[in-house]
Design an enzyme around this catalytic site. Structure first.
Site, short mmCIF file in Angstrom:
data_model
loop_
_atom_site.label_atom_id
_atom_site.label_comp_id
_atom_site.label_asym_id
_atom_site.label_seq_id
_atom_site.Cartn_x
_atom_site.Cartn_y
_atom_site.Cartn_z
N ASN A 1 41.03 45.05 29.15
CA ASN A 1 42.19 44.69 29.46
C ASN A 1 41.95 42.82 29.74
OD1 ASN A 1 44.14 46.89 29.81
ND2 ASN A 1 42.88 47.38 31.73
N HIS B 1 34.90 43.03 31.75
CA HIS B 1 34.33 44.45 31.88
C HIS B 1 35.06 45.19 30.69
CE1 HIS B 1 37.89 44.38 34.42
NE2 HIS B 1 37.97 45.58 33.96
P1 5GP Z 1 41.32 46.12 35.08
O1 5GP Z 1 42.57 46.59 35.42
O2 5GP Z 1 40.92 44.69 35.40
O3 5GP Z 1 41.03 46.35 33.68
O4 5GP Z 1 40.31 47.09 35.83
C1 5GP Z 1 39.62 46.97 36.95
C2 5GP Z 1 39.13 48.15 37.43
O5 5GP Z 1 38.30 48.22 38.35
C3 5GP Z 1 40.20 49.14 37.54
O6 5GP Z 1 40.29 50.58 36.95
C4 5GP Z 1 39.85 49.69 39.20
O7 5GP Z 1 39.95 51.19 39.60
C5 5GP Z 1 38.27 49.22 39.27
N1 5GP Z 1 37.90 48.80 40.61
C6 5GP Z 1 38.37 48.01 41.31
N2 5GP Z 1 37.56 47.80 42.37
C7 5GP Z 1 36.61 48.47 42.43
C8 5GP Z 1 35.42 48.70 42.99
O8 5GP Z 1 35.21 48.32 44.13
N3 5GP Z 1 34.61 49.67 42.68
C9 5GP Z 1 34.46 50.41 41.66
N4 5GP Z 1 33.56 51.15 40.87
N5 5GP Z 1 35.70 50.10 40.59
C10 5GP Z 1 36.69 49.22 40.91
#
Ligand code: 5GP
Ligand code: ZN
Length: 136
Positions: free
Chosen positions: A85, A97
């Site tokens: 994303n 990530h």
């Molecule tokens: P994005 O929307 O930025 O691509 O994804 C961020 C991801 O980070 C989400 O899927 C969310 O579940 C994950 N996430 C957010 N906070 C934490 C955390 O404290 N620990 C872990 N392991 N994942 C997290």
């Protein structure tokens, strides 16, 4: 900087760590959108895909086959999606990530590619191609 993934990288916040080297970590995504949903996180803080340099991007992708094969061996998914994303609102954590999302029969993860081929013409393809090419 108040970045949740920097905190995880620095072990200030706990995580379920699958793999770590000098460059990156692989951890379970807290949401477990499907079983084995994993994040590969570069240790260095890059905001998003647009900001990666060639070295960082090759370093992070180098590890992807190893991790996805471990997930495949572990849970025998029917397939796997790799998702990056990029920028809000798609990207909720602004520290680069990669999502590794193993897929299972009848899972609740939805990704749909609309096919607009019928609306396209040779001229339209050429126009789109030229615009992007000219911005390289
Ligand atoms: P994005 O929307 O930025 O691509 O994804 C961020 C991801 O980070 C989400 O899927 C969310 O579940 C994950 N996430 C957010 N906070 C934490 C955390 O404290 N620990 C872990 N392991 N994942 C997290
Ligand atoms: Zn960060």
């Amino acid at each position: 900087m108040d970045c949740i993934f920097c905190k995880i990288v620095n072990n200030e916040i706990p995580s379920y760590k699958i793999y770590e080297d000098d460059i990156l970590i692989a951890i379970l995504d807290i949401s477990q959108t499907t079983k084995g949903h994993t994040l590969i996180i570069l240790k260095k803080h890059y905001k998003n895909l647009y900001e990666l340099d060639a070295t960082a991007s090759s370093e992070i992708f180098k590890i992807v086959p190893k991790i996805v094969n471990a997930i495949k061996k572990s849970f025998n998914p029917i397939g796997l999606n790799l998702i990056i994303n990029t920028e809000k609102p798609l990207q909720t954590v602004e520290h680069f990530h990669i999502h590794l999302i193993p897929r299972y029969e009848n899972d609740k993860f939805d990704i749909h590619f609309q096919n607009n081929q019928n609306e396209m013409t040779t001229e339209k393809y050429i126009s789109v191609k030229e615009i992007i090419k000219n911005n390289l």
